[in-house]
Design a protein around this motif. Structure first.
Motif, PDB file in Angstrom:
ATOM      1  N   GLY A  35      37.026  34.641  26.675  1.00 23.38           N
ATOM      2  CA  GLY A  35      37.983  35.557  26.401  1.00 23.38           C
ATOM      3  C   GLY A  35      38.768  36.091  27.474  1.00 23.38           C
ATOM      4  O   GLY A  35      38.310  35.981  28.556  1.00 23.38           O
ATOM      5  N   LYS A  36      39.861  36.712  27.105  1.00 24.76           N
ATOM      6  CA  LYS A  36      40.652  36.912  28.401  1.00 24.76           C
ATOM      7  C   LYS A  36      40.864  38.510  28.724  1.00 24.76           C
ATOM      8  O   LYS A  36      40.859  39.420  27.733  1.00 24.76           O
ATOM      9  N   VAL A  37      40.545  38.860  29.943  1.00 22.87           N
ATOM     10  CA  VAL A  37      40.478  40.504  30.320  1.00 22.87           C
ATOM     11  C   VAL A  37      41.708  40.666  31.263  1.00 22.87           C
ATOM     12  O   VAL A  37      41.977  39.916  32.237  1.00 22.87           O
ATOM     13  N   GLY A  38      42.446  41.687  30.992  1.00 21.51           N
ATOM     14  CA  GLY A  38      43.613  41.970  31.583  1.00 21.51           C
ATOM     15  C   GLY A  38      43.154  43.171  32.610  1.00 21.51           C
ATOM     16  O   GLY A  38      42.354  44.030  32.398  1.00 21.51           O
ATOM     17  N   VAL A  39      43.645  42.847  34.122  1.00 20.26           N
ATOM     18  CA  VAL A  39      43.241  44.035  35.055  1.00 20.26           C
ATOM     19  C   VAL A  39      44.467  44.278  35.604  1.00 20.26           C
ATOM     20  O   VAL A  39      45.101  43.736  36.196  1.00 20.26           O
ATOM     21  N   ALA A  40      44.672  45.563  35.654  1.00 22.15           N
ATOM     22  CA  ALA A  40      45.998  46.286  35.979  1.00 22.15           C
ATOM     23  C   ALA A  40      45.700  47.172  37.190  1.00 22.15           C
ATOM     24  O   ALA A  40      45.061  47.879  37.116  1.00 22.15           O
ATOM     25  N   MET A  41      46.107  46.755  38.377  1.00 23.27           N
ATOM     26  CA  MET A  41      45.794  47.503  39.431  1.00 23.27           C
ATOM     27  C   MET A  41      47.132  48.292  39.900  1.00 23.27           C
ATOM     28  O   MET A  41      48.165  47.665  39.643  1.00 23.27           O
ATOM     29  N   PRO A  42      46.942  49.119  40.864  1.00 28.03           N
ATOM     30  CA  PRO A  42      48.239  50.091  41.121  1.00 28.03           C
ATOM     31  C   PRO A  42      49.206  49.389  42.076  1.00 28.03           C
ATOM     32  O   PRO A  42      50.082  49.480  41.850  1.00 28.03           O
ATOM     33  N   THR A  43      48.661  48.963  43.410  1.00 32.63           N
ATOM     34  CA  THR A  43      49.405  48.361  44.189  1.00 32.63           C
ATOM     35  C   THR A  43      48.727  47.469  45.396  1.00 32.63           C
ATOM     36  O   THR A  43      47.679  47.590  45.326  1.00 32.63           O
ATOM     37  N   LYS A  44      49.517  46.546  45.685  1.00 30.68           N
ATOM     38  CA  LYS A  44      48.746  45.859  46.865  1.00 30.68           C
ATOM     39  C   LYS A  44      49.017  46.536  48.486  1.00 30.68           C
ATOM     40  O   LYS A  44      48.623  45.926  49.270  1.00 30.68           O
ATOM     41  N   ASP A  45      49.715  47.639  48.236  1.00 28.64           N
ATOM     42  CA  ASP A  45      49.969  48.018  49.569  1.00 28.64           C
ATOM     43  C   ASP A  45      48.884  48.701  50.188  1.00 28.64           C
ATOM     44  O   ASP A  45      48.641  48.767  51.591  1.00 28.64           O
ATOM     45  N   LEU A  46      47.721  49.326  49.483  1.00 28.41           N
ATOM     46  CA  LEU A  46      46.178  49.754  49.985  1.00 28.41           C
ATOM     47  C   LEU A  46      45.456  48.607  49.970  1.00 28.41           C
ATOM     48  O   LEU A  46      45.272  47.939  48.888  1.00 28.41           O
ATOM     49  N   GLN A  47      44.654  48.441  51.011  1.00 26.88           N
ATOM     50  CA  GLN A  47      43.726  47.374  51.043  1.00 26.88           C
ATOM     51  C   GLN A  47      42.792  47.641  50.126  1.00 26.88           C
ATOM     52  O   GLN A  47      42.355  46.570  49.611  1.00 26.88           O
ATOM     53  N   ARG A  48      42.262  48.516  49.775  1.00 29.74           N
ATOM     54  CA  ARG A  48      41.007  48.741  48.737  1.00 29.74           C
ATOM     55  C   ARG A  48      41.593  48.141  47.462  1.00 29.74           C
ATOM     56  O   ARG A  48      40.642  47.491  46.860  1.00 29.74           O
ATOM     57  N   TRP A  49      42.729  48.408  46.948  1.00 31.45           N
ATOM     58  CA  TRP A  49      42.907  47.876  45.533  1.00 31.45           C
ATOM     59  C   TRP A  49      43.260  45.940  45.550  1.00 31.45           C
ATOM     60  O   TRP A  49      42.921  45.571  44.436  1.00 31.45           O
ATOM     61  N   ASN A  50      43.486  45.581  46.732  1.00 29.37           N
ATOM     62  CA  ASN A  50      43.445  44.140  46.754  1.00 29.37           C
ATOM     63  C   ASN A  50      42.011  43.623  46.706  1.00 29.37           C
ATOM     64  O   ASN A  50      41.669  42.605  46.077  1.00 29.37           O
ATOM     65  N   GLN A  51      41.095  44.540  47.355  1.00 22.00           N
ATOM     66  CA  GLN A  51      39.581  43.977  47.284  1.00 22.00           C
ATOM     67  C   GLN A  51      39.018  44.177  45.766  1.00 22.00           C
ATOM     68  O   GLN A  51      38.295  43.356  45.309  1.00 22.00           O
ATOM     69  N   ASP A  52      39.750  45.299  45.188  1.00 24.16           N
ATOM     70  CA  ASP A  52      38.941  45.763  43.967  1.00 24.16           C
ATOM     71  C   ASP A  52      39.456  44.567  42.951  1.00 24.16           C
ATOM     72  O   ASP A  52      38.731  44.011  42.245  1.00 24.16           O
ATOM     73  N   GLY A  53      40.739  44.223  43.005  1.00 25.01           N
ATOM     74  CA  GLY A  53      41.286  43.371  42.246  1.00 25.01           C
ATOM     75  C   GLY A  53      40.636  41.767  42.241  1.00 25.01           C
ATOM     76  O   GLY A  53      40.101  41.194  41.533  1.00 25.01           O
ATOM     77  N   SER A  54      40.565  41.560  43.520  1.00 21.15           N
ATOM     78  CA  SER A  54      39.877  39.950  43.998  1.00 21.15           C
ATOM     79  C   SER A  54      38.308  40.007  43.544  1.00 21.15           C
ATOM     80  O   SER A  54      37.859  39.151  43.055  1.00 21.15           O
ATOM     81  N   ASN A  55      37.875  41.153  43.713  1.00 22.23           N
ATOM     82  CA  ASN A  55      36.228  40.989  43.468  1.00 22.23           C
ATOM     83  C   ASN A  55      36.321  41.125  41.973  1.00 22.23           C
ATOM     84  O   ASN A  55      35.405  40.454  41.554  1.00 22.23           O
ATOM     85  N   MET A  56      37.050  41.578  41.319  1.00 19.34           N
ATOM     86  CA  MET A  56      36.959  41.834  39.871  1.00 19.34           C
ATOM     87  C   MET A  56      37.174  40.476  39.294  1.00 19.34           C
ATOM     88  O   MET A  56      36.420  39.842  38.391  1.00 19.34           O
ATOM     89  N   GLU A  57      38.250  39.724  39.783  1.00 18.65           N
ATOM     90  CA  GLU A  57      38.576  38.404  39.404  1.00 18.65           C
ATOM     91  C   GLU A  57      37.511  37.539  39.450  1.00 18.65           C
ATOM     92  O   GLU A  57      37.315  36.972  38.540  1.00 18.65           O
ATOM     93  N   ALA A  58      37.027  37.652  40.671  1.00 19.29           N
ATOM     94  CA  ALA A  58      36.091  36.486  41.073  1.00 19.29           C
ATOM     95  C   ALA A  58      34.906  36.676  39.977  1.00 19.29           C
ATOM     96  O   ALA A  58      34.172  35.679  39.580  1.00 19.29           O
ATOM     97  N   GLN A  59      34.419  38.052  39.827  1.00 17.91           N
ATOM     98  CA  GLN A  59      33.155  38.292  39.074  1.00 17.91           C
ATOM     99  C   GLN A  59      33.347  37.689  37.779  1.00 17.91           C
ATOM    100  O   GLN A  59      32.402  37.537  37.064  1.00 17.91           O
TER     101      GLN A  59
END
Ligand code: BGC
Length: 358
Positions: A35-59
């Motif tokens: 199934g497809k899961v949508g992951v909506a993150m606020p911004t790439k400007d802050l380091q943490r959201w990039n990490q959140d997004g890529s960790n979630m995507e990978a897992q």
């Protein structure tokens, strides 16, 4: 009852997904079939959201899901349209870290109509009954840990004082900001009331010390004004309560440019690389470490349970009322990091490489 219905709907949706595939116009690429899961993150400007997004995507990919990961440049309209696309392109579940907790009610009506469950990620989505679950770090505890750190370092119960403190918190549209501020102020307010802590600027209320978009530049400009009005004559500033690292960075930049006294205790949150470097250099005292790998893996567990027709694991069913009722939540535990423990927390755990911090 509602959850059972959700489970049934999801089982049906799962079968449909297996038969028809995900469909939709998303640019995601994966051979996953769960199934497809949508992951909506606020911004790439802050380091943490990039990490959140890529960790979630990978897992999520690892668990067999296709992922539509989007960042919205802190622009509410962009986030709304990204979520709309996710709904219309066959996502079976949405994980959303909102920009403004109050602005997603309308678009999430569409998710609800299609029985697409929504997990609010890190930030609670307010006033929408489409939100099924909330996963975050214990936001109030983040604040109390920051307050306790200042209390201990200044030895507020024993030292004579008074000590000067200034307060900077986050975006008023982010529900978390009030918890961070509230937790810290529950520790510090008694000392402000007794006069042991003095806020020379007089800026204490949440609305007054808030920082739109958690912007480093905004926090810096505000601190410039506070220093020039209150500390330019050499008056010592003993502590700066900053709710997170992006605002702490602004305060540190301002101090560097305008303040000549002994460096104050400064709190933060996220352990962003720039701030850990400042910590090592003695310009920031602590940061709260919220291991985004832990949150991501908890959310993946929740997604998997829901997609399989079950209930997501939660550990709090009291704290987070989004205006439509309490949202069942999973709260991860934040820890403080300072120079005494950052190596163990951040490097030994593989979160950063030593070279990242040089
Ligand atoms: C998060 C913090 C982050 C802040 C700014 C908050 O909602 O919980 O970790 O520093 O947003 O992005």
């Amino acid at each position: 009852m509602k959850r059972k219905l959700l489970g049934l709907v999801l089982s049906v949706a799962m079968v449909a997904t297996m038969l028809t595939g995900c469909g939709g116009a998303s640019s995601t690429s994966s051979s996953a079939n769960a199934g497809k899961v949508g992951v909506a993150m606020p911004t790439k400007d802050l380091q943490r959201w990039n990490q959140d997004g890529s960790n979630m995507e990978a897992q999520l990919k690892e668990a067999g899901y296709e992922v539509d990961l989007q960042y919205a440049s802190n622009d509410i309209a962009t986030q709304v349209s990204q979520i709309e696309n996710m709904i219309n392109s066959g996502c079976k579940l949405l994980v959303i870290a909102s920009i403004d907790g109050d602005s997603l009610g309308t678009v999430l009506e569409q998710a609800k109509e299609k029985d697409i469950p929504v997990i609010a990620y890190d930030r609670l989505i307010m006033n929408s009954d489409a939100v099924s679950y909330y996963a975050t770090f214990d936001n109030y505890m983040v604040g109390t840990k920051q307050g306790e750190y200042i209390k201990e370092k200044l030895d507020l119960d024993n030292a004579a004082g008074p000590f000067n403190i200034e307060i900077t918190t986050g975006d008023p549209g982010d529900n978390n900001a009030r918890y961070f501020y509230g937790g810290a102020m529950d520790v510090l307010r008694p000392y402000i009331e007794s006069g042991k802590l003095v806020v020379k600027s007089g800026q204490i209320d949440f609305e007054t010390v808030a920082t739109a978009n958690w912007s480093t530049e905004t926090a810096q400009a505000r601190m410039d004004a506070i220093i020039s009005a209150n500390y330019a004559d050499g008056t010592k500033l003993d502590a700066c309560l900053c709710s997170n690292d992006s605002t702490a960075l602004g305060v540190e930049n301002s101090l560097e440019a305008n303040y000549t006294g002994e460096w104050p205790i400064i709190t933060g949150q996220d352990c962003d690389i720039a701030n850990v470097k400042n910590m090592i250099a003695g310009k920031q005292s602590m940061s709260i470490f919220k291991d985004t790998r832990t949150l991501a893996s908890k959310v993946v567990e929740m997604v998997d349970a829901i997609m399989k027709g079950g209930e997501a694991p939660v550990n709090d069913t009291e704290t987070y009322d989004n205006g439509t009722g309490v949202i069942p939540s999973y709260l991860c535990e934040p820890v403080f990091a300072d120079t005494s423990n950052y190596k163990e927390l951040l490097i030994d755990s593989g979160y950063y490489k030593e070279s990242d911090l040089q």
